[in-house]
Design a protein around this motif. Structure first.
Motif, mmCIF file in Angstrom:
data_model
loop_
_atom_site.group_PDB
_atom_site.id
_atom_site.type_symbol
_atom_site.label_atom_id
_atom_site.label_comp_id
_atom_site.label_asym_id
_atom_site.label_seq_id
_atom_site.Cartn_x
_atom_site.Cartn_y
_atom_site.Cartn_z
ATOM 1 N N VAL A 73 0.804 -1.091 -0.014
ATOM 2 C CA VAL A 73 0.079 0.025 0.079
ATOM 3 C C VAL A 73 0.802 1.255 -0.010
ATOM 4 N N GLY A 74 0.810 1.872 -1.030
ATOM 5 C CA GLY A 74 1.590 3.155 -0.984
ATOM 6 C C GLY A 74 0.805 4.469 -0.707
ATOM 7 N N ARG A 75 -0.592 4.240 -0.655
ATOM 8 C CA ARG A 75 -1.325 5.516 -0.314
ATOM 9 C C ARG A 75 -2.850 4.768 0.028
ATOM 10 N N ARG A 76 -3.377 5.352 1.028
ATOM 11 C CA ARG A 76 -4.785 4.981 1.493
ATOM 12 C C ARG A 76 -5.574 6.076 1.708
ATOM 13 N N ILE A 77 -6.809 6.382 1.051
ATOM 14 C CA ILE A 77 -7.705 7.441 1.324
ATOM 15 C C ILE A 77 -9.013 7.154 1.606
ATOM 16 N N LEU A 109 -1.687 0.741 -4.794
ATOM 17 C CA LEU A 109 -0.812 -0.478 -4.549
ATOM 18 C C LEU A 109 0.360 -0.673 -5.639
ATOM 19 N N TYR A 110 1.595 -0.613 -5.074
ATOM 20 C CA TYR A 110 2.751 -0.426 -5.912
ATOM 21 C C TYR A 110 3.476 -1.646 -5.536
ATOM 22 N N THR A 111 4.628 -1.732 -6.522
ATOM 23 C CA THR A 111 5.579 -2.870 -5.987
ATOM 24 C C THR A 111 6.371 -2.746 -4.556
ATOM 25 N N ASP A 169 8.222 8.979 -5.050
ATOM 26 C CA ASP A 169 6.975 9.638 -5.005
ATOM 27 C C ASP A 169 5.800 9.273 -6.000
ATOM 28 N N VAL A 170 4.826 8.718 -5.227
ATOM 29 C CA VAL A 170 3.715 8.241 -5.926
ATOM 30 C C VAL A 170 2.605 9.268 -6.140
ATOM 31 N N SER A 171 2.778 10.504 -5.759
ATOM 32 C CA SER A 171 1.702 11.646 -5.953
ATOM 33 C C SER A 171 1.254 11.860 -6.998
ATOM 34 N N ARG A 172 1.936 11.791 -8.139
ATOM 35 C CA ARG A 172 1.189 11.934 -9.471
ATOM 36 C C ARG A 172 0.180 10.819 -9.780
ATOM 37 N N SER A 173 0.483 9.633 -9.705
ATOM 38 C CA SER A 173 -0.512 8.471 -9.925
ATOM 39 C C SER A 173 -1.640 8.337 -8.878
#
Length: 373
Positions: free
Chosen positions: A183-187, A305-307, A316-320
């Motif tokens: 999990v790279g980000r959860r909202i 979800l990312y590798t 930085d995952v912010s753009r996706s």
């Protein structure tokens, strides 16, 4: 043409009361959320024995816990003595057992009753029979799915089958290796709208040209009004100048190891009834879980979800993330704009679906059959 006739291009929707009536929502809790496989937690959120989450499935509070043998288990969050809730916290970790705060009945991580005041004076009590009530649990795509039904339906037919119906084969989603991702980000979104409005919105793209400028820049075919879900096995293709599934079309990350050239530069959307959306991009996966609270309120949890390498390296995952976060905000605002009209006399008999939305009619038929069964 009489007043009840519709042009062949249009088919009717559900009547407005299906989105507002507490009695309809109660039926859905009983015959949909509590009778089907319901996705509750990301397995990695419970990393060690004693880790737990409390989730609401229909009318029931459910505990999902990592047991001492490393397996996930689920139980109704109800003490077998006098019915007090075992856990009131949303999540946490216990060392070895759950103890009811009312009369101190204590249960191990496998649900067995292991202690209670004066229990030794009651040798006739079966500690398994009087343990926590178990709930069926399956893990797939890195998530725990539970079913409260006494005889759960086939997971392969209802859950895996929904993905196969959309993609054409289970091997397509297997290639994304979703359970290995991090999990790279959860909202979490608190949406003031009925859960079905969110489902219907996700299934169609007739609205995309109107409210999703960023998405249609990345996926130009969506501007034509046909969502990827309208076609079995179809993945919407990126625009010619688009490098990645990002808010500005800029380059993302290396594609996931199992994703082949046919899946590269394509986006796939999947609905798994009743409350899951899966979005596949070449370099990441977006996973929505819905938790209907009432006829006019739904909590939506969205995981990007990312590798493991992308997440652990702090890239930085912010753009996706921003691309689909905007899509979510735009969609949920549209649903909240629609919800008040569901109780209007203008919508008492429902609305209509245009040809690019006709597949939503199958969702309506499925629902009404479940509620009448």
């Amino acid at each position: 043409m009489t007043i009840t006739e519709q042009p062949a291009s249009l088919i009717p929707t559900l009547p407005g009361r299906y989105y507002t009536d507490p009695a309809v929502f109660a039926q859905e809790q009983s015959r949909v959320f509590e009778d089907m496989w319901f996705c509750v937690v990301r397995s990695s959120d419970l990393p060690t024995p004693g880790s737990f989450e409390k989730v609401q499935v229909g009318r029931e509070s459910v505990l999902v816990v990592r047991s001492r043998d490393g397996q996930l288990r689920a139980f109704l969050n109800v003490c077998r003595h006098r019915g007090a809730q075992i856990c009131t916290e949303d999540s946490g970790t216990v060392k070895r057992a759950f103890q009811c705060p009312y009369h101190a009945w204590t249960y191990d991580l496998e649900g067995k009753l292991i202690a209670a005041p004066n229990l030794t004076k009651m040798p006739d009590i079966d500690r398994v029979e009087h343990g926590l009530v178990p709930v069926a649990l399956r893990e797939w795509l890195g998530y725990a799915w539970v079913c409260l039904a006494k005889e759960p339906p086939s997971f392969e037919d209802d859950v895996v089958g929904a993905v196969v119906e959309r993609l054409g084969s289970v091997q397509v989603i297997d290639s994304y290796d979703v359970d290995s991702l991090s999990v790279g980000r959860r909202i979490s979104y608190d949406v003031q709208a009925n859960w079905k409005l969110i489902i219907e919105n996700f299934m169609e793209c007739y609205h995309c040209a109107t409210i999703h400028p960023e998405l249609t820049e990345v996926l130009p075919e969506f501007a034509d009004g046909y969502a990827a879900q309208f076609f079995v096995g179809h993945g919407a293709e990126f625009g010619d100048d688009v490098k990645g599934f990002t808010v500005d079309g800029s380059e993302g990350f290396d594609r996931l190891p199992g994703v082949d050239r046919d899946q590269d530069r394509r986006y796939y959307a999947i609905t798994v009834r009743p409350t899951v959306f899966v979005n596949l991009a070449p370099d990441h996966v977006i996973f929505h879980r819905m938790f209907p609270v009432s006829a006019d309120r739904t909590i939506v949890q969205c995981d990007w979800l990312y590798t493991r390498d992308v997440v652990e390296s702090g890239r930085d995952v912010s753009r996706s993330v921003e691309l689909f976060h905007r899509v979510n905000q735009q969609d949920f605002a549209a649903c909240e704009r629609t919800q008040p009209a569901m109780s209007s006399r203008a919508y008492a008999d429902g609305g209509v679906l245009v040809p690019s939305e006709h597949h939503i009619g199958a969702f309506h038929e499925w629902l009404t059959q479940r509620l009448s069964g």
